[in-house]
Design a protein around this motif. Structure first.
Motif, short mmCIF file in Angstrom:
data_model
loop_
_atom_site.label_atom_id
_atom_site.label_comp_id
_atom_site.label_asym_id
_atom_site.label_seq_id
_atom_site.Cartn_x
_atom_site.Cartn_y
_atom_site.Cartn_z
N LEU A 129 0.83 -1.21 0.00
CA LEU A 129 0.00 0.00 0.00
C LEU A 129 0.86 1.26 0.00
N GLU A 130 1.98 1.25 0.71
CA GLU A 130 2.84 2.44 0.69
C GLU A 130 3.45 2.62 -0.70
N ASN A 131 3.88 1.54 -1.32
CA ASN A 131 4.44 1.63 -2.67
C ASN A 131 3.35 2.07 -3.68
N TYR A 132 2.17 1.56 -3.47
CA TYR A 132 1.06 1.95 -4.36
C TYR A 132 0.78 3.44 -4.21
N PHE A 133 0.77 3.92 -2.98
CA PHE A 133 0.54 5.34 -2.76
C PHE A 133 1.64 6.17 -3.43
N ARG A 134 2.89 5.81 -3.22
CA ARG A 134 3.99 6.59 -3.78
C ARG A 134 3.99 6.55 -5.32
N PRO A 139 1.73 10.99 -7.42
CA PRO A 139 1.97 11.85 -8.58
C PRO A 139 0.70 12.53 -9.12
N MET A 140 -0.46 11.99 -8.77
CA MET A 140 -1.72 12.53 -9.30
C MET A 140 -2.42 13.50 -8.35
N LEU A 141 -1.92 13.65 -7.14
CA LEU A 141 -2.58 14.51 -6.17
C LEU A 141 -2.27 15.98 -6.43
N SER A 142 -3.23 16.83 -6.06
CA SER A 142 -3.06 18.28 -6.22
C SER A 142 -3.34 18.97 -4.89
N PRO A 143 -2.42 18.86 -3.94
CA PRO A 143 -2.64 19.49 -2.62
C PRO A 143 -2.52 21.00 -2.72
N THR A 182 -11.29 12.83 -7.65
CA THR A 182 -11.25 12.93 -9.10
C THR A 182 -10.07 12.16 -9.68
N GLY A 183 -10.37 11.31 -10.67
CA GLY A 183 -9.32 10.65 -11.43
C GLY A 183 -8.75 9.40 -10.82
N PHE A 184 -9.37 8.88 -9.75
CA PHE A 184 -8.85 7.69 -9.08
C PHE A 184 -9.94 6.62 -8.97
N ASP A 185 -9.50 5.36 -8.91
CA ASP A 185 -10.40 4.29 -8.47
C ASP A 185 -10.49 4.37 -6.96
N ARG A 186 -11.69 4.46 -6.44
CA ARG A 186 -11.82 4.69 -5.01
C ARG A 186 -11.46 3.46 -4.19
N ILE A 187 -11.75 2.27 -4.72
CA ILE A 187 -11.45 1.04 -3.99
C ILE A 187 -10.10 0.52 -4.44
N VAL A 188 -9.19 0.34 -3.51
CA VAL A 188 -7.85 -0.19 -3.81
C VAL A 188 -7.80 -1.62 -3.29
N TYR A 189 -7.74 -2.59 -4.23
CA TYR A 189 -7.70 -4.01 -3.87
C TYR A 189 -6.25 -4.46 -3.75
N LEU A 190 -6.01 -5.38 -2.85
CA LEU A 190 -4.67 -5.94 -2.71
C LEU A 190 -4.46 -7.01 -3.78
N GLU A 202 -8.73 6.84 2.72
CA GLU A 202 -8.05 6.32 3.90
C GLU A 202 -6.54 6.18 3.64
N LEU A 203 -6.21 5.79 2.42
CA LEU A 203 -4.80 5.62 2.06
C LEU A 203 -4.09 6.97 2.00
N VAL A 204 -4.74 7.97 1.42
CA VAL A 204 -4.13 9.31 1.36
C VAL A 204 -3.99 9.88 2.77
N LEU A 205 -4.99 9.67 3.61
CA LEU A 205 -4.90 10.15 5.00
C LEU A 205 -3.71 9.50 5.70
N ARG A 206 -3.52 8.21 5.48
CA ARG A 206 -2.44 7.48 6.17
C ARG A 206 -1.06 8.02 5.77
N TYR A 207 -0.87 8.32 4.48
CA TYR A 207 0.47 8.66 3.99
C TYR A 207 0.60 10.11 3.56
N CYS A 208 -0.29 10.98 4.03
CA CYS A 208 -0.23 12.37 3.57
C CYS A 208 1.04 13.09 4.04
N GLU A 209 1.73 12.55 5.05
CA GLU A 209 3.00 13.17 5.47
C GLU A 209 4.01 13.20 4.33
N HIS A 210 3.90 12.26 3.38
CA HIS A 210 4.83 12.22 2.25
C HIS A 210 4.61 13.37 1.29
#
Length: 731
Positions: A129-134, A139-143, A182-190, A202-210
């Protein structure tokens, strides 16, 4: 009747609707329902509540600012009082929703479908999940940081965001917002266990420090905003020198920008974040709601679709297929059959195909001169609209009333209206201030120099998708007087003049409410004369005070009143001396109860109508609606059997109590789930019709020039009816 001003006789419309949505939520908690169907009910509950805040809370918010002293004519509550009660009831509903999702999640995990807790991941899950987030998300987020150089962004209606509170080395604190819808699949399957998943937010919340280099994240939360979506189209018309469809297109765009009416948080949120967001959005604290479960439950439908494709039949309802109507002979043209006898279709138990066949047949029939039809909500891929286009391309005169104000279907209707116009259909957009909600079709034909009609009147939309999900009735008749009445109604729409001078069909806004009040009065007279008197009604909502007061008067006179009301009921029943002769039942089950039926009088003298209209002021006074009498005694008996079966429901039915609450209908009789039993009945009728047709001798077709064909091999024996039904319904 001064006694009728007693508030105990009435219930507030909005609070009654919230009780209806509670009944939807209770389906998500019913262990007898297959697991993933319960998840769908939870998703429906969430989308219902979103729409309620967008429309009803939006309307009351406007009223609280523009006319704060106005009171509801039934509960005598001001807009502010209604909002206060709504917010309190909503918080209680959210607690029940959170508990329901917690139970569902545990049950799904027991079936191997697991919504992972990000604080309890295995090492393998964490790495993926961390690798998937990175790699895929970051790269697609617009904070966006909020400061003097970065103004507060526009937050889109119902979209999900992460809000973070950031601290720099210099101890400056600021907010940042990350859109995640916008632009994402909301459900991330393992990938190594495709039945385990997390949600994107939930994934963005977990790793938003990055995301925020050089900052320390001191607080973070998931949130979303709900905006008012109640735009007055008539007011918009005064401000634009453009055609009606262009105004509607502009209105749909503007709806996304209206003022917020609610902010929701998932989990915890710091006081600083709450204060800043409320200040920027101009929301008071009473409009802040906290959830433990996901804010947008719409992912439930996508999850269910994925699991259904993977083949998990035990977690879903067994499939049910709309059956051929026993009133229709397959393979024969529809127009001659309708000329022979009135045909009633009952959705979703019976197929919509005969109606679609009628339209396709009319498109090609050289005797057809014109087709007139109202469209309120249609399917995304509509065979019905395609048939109308085909008719126009074949040179028929086609007039279609497309109601562009069909709430949240405006964009779809705008698209179809353009397609129809391009094909040569004459398209009109409603009738001025009156929304056209009727379900009416008139086909005009010339046969041997004589004008004749095929008329269809329905209780629900011309929508192939919802015809498999909503219970509705569709009457098709060659009755000339129905056709003449239908033509008058259409001419009134086309000329901007609602009509009331019809003979058999009854049309709002002119004649429907007077008809209903008149027939109730006739039952009151019968009861006062000592004769049996009865009223049986099936509708979605009861809110019109004039009708409610007349029903109270009828109850006090001794008229026996039975009503099936799925949703809002502003009438209190069982009040001694006032409404103790009134019974109200609500059915919330696998299908959405949607048909409207009015029956005035006892069986030997009853008048029966099917209609597109509920007993609501908006339907009776501000819409074009149509009701049709059922004149065929066999069809009347069929509809009465339907009503009696629903009143006998002791599985899905709930009875309204005198305090405005609902309790399950329980008795010692065998279980009756009226919707499932109506499907069983449709299977039985279809089987019996097929058996009868198969037993009729077939006249051989003589072809002298060809040798006689060898006799066909005997057909395989048909499976026994009850074996088939037992297998289908797991009985």
């Amino acid at each position: 009747m001064n006694d009728n001003m007693n508030p105990i006789l009435y219930q507030n419309r909005e609070l009654s609707w919230l009780k209806f949505n509670l009944r939807v939520l209770e389906q998500a908690c019913d262990g007898s329902i297959p697991l993933l169907e319960r998840l769908k009910f939870l998703s429906i509950f969430g989308s219902n509540l979103d729409e309620f805040f967008m429309i009803r809370v939006g309307t009351l918010t406007d009223a609280s600012l523009l006319d704060p002293d106005a009171i509801d004519n039934k509960s005598l509550m001001s807009p502010a009082e209604q909002l206060e009660a709504i917010f309190a009831d909503t918080r209680a509903l959210i607690e029940k929703k959170d508990a329901a999702y917690k139970r569902l999640s545990a049950d799904m995990a027991g079936e191997g479908i697991e919504h992972l807790d990000l604080s309890m991941l295995t090492e393998e899950q964490t790495v993926f999940l961390e690798n998937y987030f990175r790699g895929e998300i970051l790269p697609m987020l617009s904070p966006q940081i909020i400061d003097k150089h970065h103004p507060f962004p526009f937050l889109r209606n119902k979209e999900t965001y992460i809000c973070t509170q950031l601290k720099t080395k210099g101890e400056f604190v600021k907010l940042a917002i990350i859109p995640v819808s916008t632009g994402f699949d909301r459900i991330v399957y393992l990938p190594f266990d495709k039945n385990k998943f997390v949600l994107l937010e939930e994934l963005v919340l977990r790793y938003c420090e990055h995301i925020f280099q050089g900052y320390v994240v001191v607080a973070k939360t998931i949130f979303r905003v709900t905006r008012n979506a109640d735009i007055n189209v008539d007011e918009a018309m005064y401000d634009h020198d453009m055609d009606y469809r262009s105004v509607m297109e502009e209105m749909v765009k503007n709806r996304r920008k209206l003022m917020p009416v609610r902010i929701e948080f998932q989990g915890e949120a710091s006081e600083a974040i709450i204060d800043q967001l409320c200040k920027k959005l101009e929301l008071t604290r009473d409009r802040v709601f906290f959830n433990l479960s996901p804010l947008d439950m719409g992912f439930g439908f996508a999850l269910c679709s994925k699991m259904e494709r993977r083949g998990l039949p035990g977690l879903f309802y067994p499939p049910l297929t709309p059956q051929d109507s026993s009133l229709v002979t397959p393979g024969r043209p529809m127009i001659p059959q309708i000329e022979d006898h009135d045909i009633l279709l009952s959705y979703p138990f019976e197929s919509m195909k005969p109606f679609i066949s009628l339209l396709l047949e009319a498109a090609d029939d050289p005797t057809v001169l014109s087709i007139k039809m109202t469209l309120y909500r249609v399917a995304r891929e509509s065979q019905i609209v395609s048939a109308l286009i085909k008719a126009a391309e074949n040179g028929k005169e086609v007039h279609v009333v497309v109601e562009l104000r069909a709430r949240f279907d405006e964009e779809n209707n705008i698209i179809w209206s353009k397609r129809l116009e391009e094909a040569g259909v004459n398209v009109v957009y409603g009738l001025g201030e009156y929304k056209v909600h009727s379900k009416l079709l008139v086909i005009t034909r010339r046969v041997e120099e004589k004008i004749c009609f095929i008329t269809q009147i329905g209780t629900g939309n011309y929508n192939e998708s919802t015809a498999r999900l909503y219970t509705d009735l569709c009457l098709m008749t060659a009755d000339r007087e129905f056709g003449e009445d239908g033509t008058r109604i259409f001419n009134g729409i086309l000329t901007g003049n609602p009509v009331g001078d019809t003979k058999y069909l009854v049309a709002a806004p002119v004649s429907m409410k007077p008809m209903v009040l008149r027939f109730i009065e006739q039952e009151i007279i019968a009861a006062r004369e000592g004769r049996p008197a009865a009223i049986t009604v099936k509708i979605n909502s009861l809110t019109d005070k004039d009708v409610i007061d007349k029903l109270i008067e009828a109850s006090m006179a001794g008229v026996k009143i039975r009503m099936i009301i799925r949703g809002i009921c502003c009438l209190r029943v069982g009040v001694p001396g006032h409404t103790d002769n009134i019974e109200v039942v609500s059915i919330v089950g696998r299908f959405l109860e949607h048909s409207r039926i009015y029956v005035f009088g006892t069986p030997e003298r009853s008048r029966m109508y099917i209609s597109s209209a509920d007993f609501m002021t908006r339907n009776m006074e501000r819409r074009v609606e149509v009701a049709a009498p059922i004149r065929d005694e066999k069809l009347k008996a069929r509809i009465m059997n339907l009503l009696d079966l629903e009143f006998s429901d002791n599985v899905k039915a709930k009875r309204l109590l005198s305090d405005g609450e609902y309790e399950p209908v329980k008795n010692d009789k065998p279980p009756i789930d009226s919707q499932i039993d109506l499907f069983k009945l449709a299977y039985m009728r279809a089987e019996e019709s097929a058996r009868v047709r198969a037993s009729r001798p077939v006249q051989p077709v003589m072809r002298p020039a060809q040798p006689q064909a060898a006799p066909a091999a005997p057909a395989a024996p048909r499976r026994g009816l009850w074996d088939k039904i037992r297998a289908l319904f797991h009985k």
